[in-house]
Design a protein around this motif. Structure first.
Motif, short mmCIF file in Angstrom:
data_model
loop_
_atom_site.label_atom_id
_atom_site.label_comp_id
_atom_site.label_asym_id
_atom_site.label_seq_id
_atom_site.Cartn_x
_atom_site.Cartn_y
_atom_site.Cartn_z
N ALA A 322 27.37 -2.04 60.93
CA ALA A 322 27.78 -1.11 61.66
C ALA A 322 28.70 0.07 61.26
CB ALA A 322 28.61 -1.84 62.83
N LYS A 323 28.88 0.00 60.14
CA LYS A 323 29.85 0.97 59.43
C LYS A 323 29.08 2.23 59.27
CE LYS A 323 33.40 -1.92 57.51
NZ LYS A 323 34.10 -2.36 56.37
N THR A 324 27.55 2.26 58.94
CA THR A 324 26.89 3.50 58.75
C THR A 324 27.12 4.37 60.07
OG1 THR A 324 24.89 2.41 59.60
CG2 THR A 324 25.36 2.47 57.18
N GLY A 325 27.27 3.77 61.30
CA GLY A 325 27.49 4.44 62.46
C GLY A 325 28.56 5.31 62.51
N PHE A 326 29.23 5.45 61.71
CA PHE A 326 30.67 6.22 61.69
C PHE A 326 30.68 7.55 60.93
CE2 PHE A 326 32.08 1.82 62.67
CZ PHE A 326 32.89 2.15 63.74
N ARG A 327 29.53 7.62 60.62
CA ARG A 327 28.86 9.06 59.83
C ARG A 327 29.24 10.14 60.41
NH1 ARG A 327 28.83 10.06 54.41
NH2 ARG A 327 28.75 12.18 54.36
N GLN A 328 29.00 10.20 61.84
CA GLN A 328 29.37 11.65 62.51
C GLN A 328 31.04 11.59 62.42
OE1 GLN A 328 27.18 12.39 66.02
NE2 GLN A 328 25.76 10.83 65.63
N LEU A 329 31.59 10.85 62.66
CA LEU A 329 33.13 10.89 62.83
C LEU A 329 33.75 11.44 61.47
CD1 LEU A 329 35.80 10.43 64.00
CD2 LEU A 329 35.75 8.15 63.57
N TYR A 330 33.07 10.63 60.44
CA TYR A 330 33.34 11.09 59.05
C TYR A 330 33.25 12.64 58.68
CZ TYR A 330 34.07 11.06 53.94
OH TYR A 330 34.23 11.40 52.82
N ASP A 331 31.98 13.03 59.28
CA ASP A 331 31.43 14.47 58.85
C ASP A 331 32.62 15.34 59.59
OD1 ASP A 331 29.56 13.73 57.38
OD2 ASP A 331 28.00 13.84 58.91
N VAL A 332 33.04 15.03 60.82
CA VAL A 332 33.86 15.85 61.39
C VAL A 332 35.23 16.08 60.92
CG1 VAL A 332 35.19 15.96 63.83
CG2 VAL A 332 32.91 15.61 64.10
N ILE A 333 35.50 15.04 60.44
CA ILE A 333 36.87 15.09 60.03
C ILE A 333 36.78 15.68 58.28
CG2 ILE A 333 39.00 13.74 58.97
CD1 ILE A 333 38.29 11.64 61.08
N SER A 334 35.82 15.34 57.72
CA SER A 334 35.65 15.98 56.41
C SER A 334 35.72 17.36 56.53
CB SER A 334 34.49 15.39 55.80
OG SER A 334 34.68 14.03 55.34
N ARG A 335 34.81 17.89 57.19
CA ARG A 335 34.52 19.38 57.68
C ARG A 335 36.23 20.19 57.70
NH1 ARG A 335 29.82 18.10 60.40
NH2 ARG A 335 30.91 18.21 62.28
N TYR A 336 36.90 19.46 58.76
CA TYR A 336 38.34 20.11 58.71
C TYR A 336 39.25 19.88 57.86
CZ TYR A 336 42.53 21.01 61.48
OH TYR A 336 43.76 21.63 61.93
N THR A 337 38.99 19.02 56.95
CA THR A 337 39.97 18.74 55.52
C THR A 337 39.39 19.36 54.27
OG1 THR A 337 38.69 16.41 55.15
CG2 THR A 337 40.70 16.54 56.62
N GLY A 338 38.03 19.56 54.60
CA GLY A 338 37.46 20.29 53.23
C GLY A 338 37.12 19.26 52.13
N LYS A 339 37.05 18.12 52.67
CA LYS A 339 36.76 16.91 51.65
C LYS A 339 35.31 17.08 51.15
CE LYS A 339 37.61 11.90 51.28
NZ LYS A 339 38.03 10.95 52.03
#
Length: 339
Positions: A322-339
């Protein structure tokens, strides 16, 4: 006195004085619902694993009001504000929704995340009034992102709020599964005692009658009687104890969504019945329908339920992710952090 939980250290009133960006999680439960405790644990694991550059700080729900001015005083541009997830967005649990409004309408300049939730505003006077209050509060924050954990909630959030909405599994599905090889000998009924309960007692009694002659039967709830409160320090052990309890069972009969999630994590056959507004049913259909040893039903016919249970008990454990389902959350935080 407001408590801020950082790693395993409790710091009163003061926040750590270092250069690391902070991830503030408000609304962390101290009550003894192990489903919500597991959500809080999974949120922490997620941020610490995926964004280790952030210092994760938990704020217990009863300390939210006192913590807000302290966090405002220390807040830096890269810091992130969040409110814990679960199944309490709406008017069924006024205290949680009021706390969410206060946090969202206060921290309007930083990325703010409402972690994965189910939403339900009742179609009555109270539901309409509470929905309006939430709409007004949420709209004050242009940096607020809402996370829905089922498709029904995703569409409801989109219709209700102007804030962007993303779609992820329940956070507990981020946790690693366990396979402790315990001998299984029991049927565990994990049942609600609250306003969301809709499964008929006669149905439960009939199912219990089917199992009484073949397995030891025990009835519990994911809401613990002891201890009276849970902290981020005591939470891990209680979570493991819950998984161990499930790992000893042949089958789980429940109307609690997180009891099904614990069954998935432990490879325990589970039959889930509905709640008052369908959050378990929809989350099951979105994320767990492919897992062979768990199933959802609205059945009341005893023989059909018996057939379902017999089918579940013989299912073999298989891989799921199920961990692949968290991609959208990862992208939201990554855009903010500049990761």
């Amino acid at each position: 006195m407001a408590n801020f939980y950082i790693d395993t250290i409790t710091v009163a009133h003061e926040l750590p004085n270092n250069d690391r960006p902070k991830f503030y999680m408000f609304g962390v439960p101290s009550y003894t619902n192990m489903g919500d405790q597991a959500v809080a644990l999974a949120e922490r694991k997620y941020i610490e694993n995926e964004f280790p550059e952030y210092q994760y700080i938990e704020i217990i729900e009863e300390d939210d009001d006192e913590a807000i001015p302290v966090v405002k005083k220390h807040l830096q541009p890269k810091d992130i504000i969040a409110f814990t997830g679960g199944g309490n967005m709406g008017n069924l649990y006024h205290n949680h929704e009021e706390a969410r409004r206060k946090v969202f309408s206060t921290f309007t300049d930083n990325l703010t995340i409402s972690f994965s939730q189910s939403i339900h505003f009742e179609d009555n006077e109270d539901g309409a009034a509470e929905k309006k209050k939430s709409q007004e509060a949420y709209s004050k924050n242009p940096n607020l992102v809402l996370v829905a954990r089922d498709a029904q909630s995703f569409h409801r959030m989109q219709r209700t709020f102007r804030n962007p909405v993303i779609f992820t599994p329940d956070m507990v599905l981020y946790m690693n599964s366990v396979d402790w090889k315990f001998k299984r000998n029991g049927a565990l009924f994990v049942l609600r005692h609250d306003t969301e309960k809709v499964v008929k007692q006669s149905t439960i009694d009939n199912v219990k009658g089917l199992l009484d002659d073949t397995l030891p039967v025990k009835r519990v709830d994911t809401v613990l009687d002891e201890p009276s409160t849970i902290t981020p320090i005591t939470r891990d052990t209680l979570y493991e104890e819950e998984l161990e309890l499930f790992s000893h069972q042949n089958i789980i009969i429940t109307d609690r969504w997180h009891a099904m999630v614990f069954s998935v994590l432990t490879g325990t056959p589970c039959l889930l019945f509905g709640n008052s507004y369908g959050k378990g049913k929809h989350a099951y259909m979105d994320w767990l329908e492919h897992v062979n040893w768990v199933d959802y039903t609205d059945e009341e016919d005893t023989e059909r339920i018996k057939t379902l249970m017999q089918h579940l008990i013989i299912q073999k454990r298989h891989h799921y992710d199920a961990k692949t389902g968290f991609r959208q959350l990862y992208d939201v935080i990554s855009r903010y952090t500049g990761k």
